[in-house]
Write an enzyme that holds these catalytic residues in place. Sequence first.
Site, PDB file in Angstrom:
ATOM      1  N   ALA A   1      -2.752  -6.561   7.172  1.00  0.00           N
ATOM      2  CA  ALA A   1      -1.438  -7.092   7.550  1.00  0.00           C
ATOM      3  C   ALA A   1      -0.347  -6.082   7.229  1.00  0.00           C
ATOM      4  O   ALA A   1       0.559  -5.843   8.029  1.00  0.00           O
ATOM      5  CB  ALA A   1      -1.179  -8.422   6.853  1.00  0.00           C
ATOM      6  N   ASP A   2      -0.413  -5.483   6.048  1.00  0.00           N
ATOM      7  CA  ASP A   2       0.559  -4.456   5.675  1.00  0.00           C
ATOM      8  C   ASP A   2       0.491  -3.258   6.617  1.00  0.00           C
ATOM      9  O   ASP A   2       1.511  -2.758   7.102  1.00  0.00           O
ATOM     10  CB  ASP A   2       0.295  -3.970   4.251  1.00  0.00           C
ATOM     11  CG  ASP A   2       1.009  -4.790   3.198  1.00  0.00           C
ATOM     12  OD1 ASP A   2       2.066  -5.371   3.504  1.00  0.00           O
ATOM     13  OD2 ASP A   2       0.526  -4.850   2.060  1.00  0.00           O
ATOM     14  N   LEU A   3      -0.705  -2.758   6.848  1.00  0.00           N
ATOM     15  CA  LEU A   3      -0.863  -1.544   7.654  1.00  0.00           C
ATOM     16  C   LEU A   3      -0.430  -1.767   9.098  1.00  0.00           C
ATOM     17  O   LEU A   3       0.253  -0.913   9.686  1.00  0.00           O
ATOM     18  CB  LEU A   3      -2.310  -1.073   7.595  1.00  0.00           C
ATOM     19  CG  LEU A   3      -2.788  -0.609   6.209  1.00  0.00           C
ATOM     20  CD1 LEU A   3      -4.286  -0.387   6.207  1.00  0.00           C
ATOM     21  CD2 LEU A   3      -2.057   0.654   5.780  1.00  0.00           C
TER      22      LEU A   3
ATOM     23  N   GLY B   1       3.287  -1.956   9.244  1.00  0.00           N
ATOM     24  CA  GLY B   1       3.860  -0.610   9.202  1.00  0.00           C
ATOM     25  C   GLY B   1       3.795   0.085  10.547  1.00  0.00           C
ATOM     26  O   GLY B   1       4.746   0.768  10.957  1.00  0.00           O
TER      27      GLY B   1
END
Length: 414
Positions: free
Chosen positions: A183-185, A188
């Site tokens: 989710a973070d990647l 980003g």
Amino acid sequence: MSDQVASGGAPLSDVRVLDLSRVLAGPWSTQILADLGADVIKIELPGKGDDTRAWGPPYLHDADGAEELGESAYYLACNRNKRSAAINLAHPAGAALIRELVAEADILVENFKVGGLVKYGLDYASLAAINPRLVYCSITGFGQTGPYAQRGGYDFVAQGMGGFMSITGEEGGGPLRAGVAMADLSTGMYATVSILAALRHAERTGVGQQIDISLLDTQIAMLANQGMNWLVGGVVPGRLGNRHPTVVPYKTFEVADGIIIIAVGNDGQFRALCDELGVPELGSDPRFVTSRARLINRDAIEAIVQDLVRGEQGAALIERFAACGVPAGPVNNIDQVFDDPFVAARGTVHRFEREDGIAIPTIAYPGKFSATPVQYRRAPPRVGEQSREILSDWLDLDDARFDALQRDGVIGSE
């Protein structure tokens, strides 16, 4: 097109970025911008820096491999090609210094809680009044609006709430998150695409904007075909282990020396698979001749393929499949990934050597540009390593003012 880009310079070499983010989604986005040539200034808390500097082990060691240097592998993964300035935003003079930098910036990226920068006068409305062309990207767990806007958000929570964990894991098993912070990647990555689109608009019109991007919005978008299975067909997908929901045979299979992947994506590849395994008649069997038929008879064809490959050596079988156009590959451990000849051939690992003799490996930007290749200009910085240099470059700040701000605790020690 600028002369620099036309002659092979970095595409974003004239772009200035203030990075007020920390942990992963924001730094991942700004590292991409930095790789593409932008001058990215990482604003960090004096004496502490990005939270992930302490997220180890493993940590970077000295040249003798003995002393830990306080920079985790996690931090090093997403902060190359940046410069670090240690500025205390909570100090009025520190917030004022950021506003001076904003006047010179093209982009600002932040991942504070919703409204968290208002008290410092660093929210979008305040900064757009200083620099109307500013592209201001706000990354949060749940967005600037909506029922969960005031909640803090983490990758793990977004993977769960966004349905990803409901389709990850073995059939009949419990929910699993991905082995990296997907989710973070992906947030980003989406943030970077959005920033570049907004930057193009600002260059054409002189008008910037705020980008509101959240982990949960992104995780839901990343459901892709699985989300559409529900929206179009009312089908609630579940866990299938290594099986594909609609493509067969497309999974892991046991071989004599381990496990390999066979990923047959169309009817032609299926016929090639059958021919290579010495059972060409299966390629015209009514139970398996089409993708839809194979899905209906999934258990039967997967069992047949498993029996056919069980006694084969994995590497040799993969080579045979590659020769006949059947997608296949090994299931590598991380050490095996970096031992693969692909890595050396493609330049997948770059190694920095800092001025203190410390070697720092980094996983290269994956895009290969024919005219403007990515350059690895800087190893991930230490906290405040370039504070003086940055403030001189961007603001022509002289030593006397810098030293005064440092004495007052506005700027961290170098």
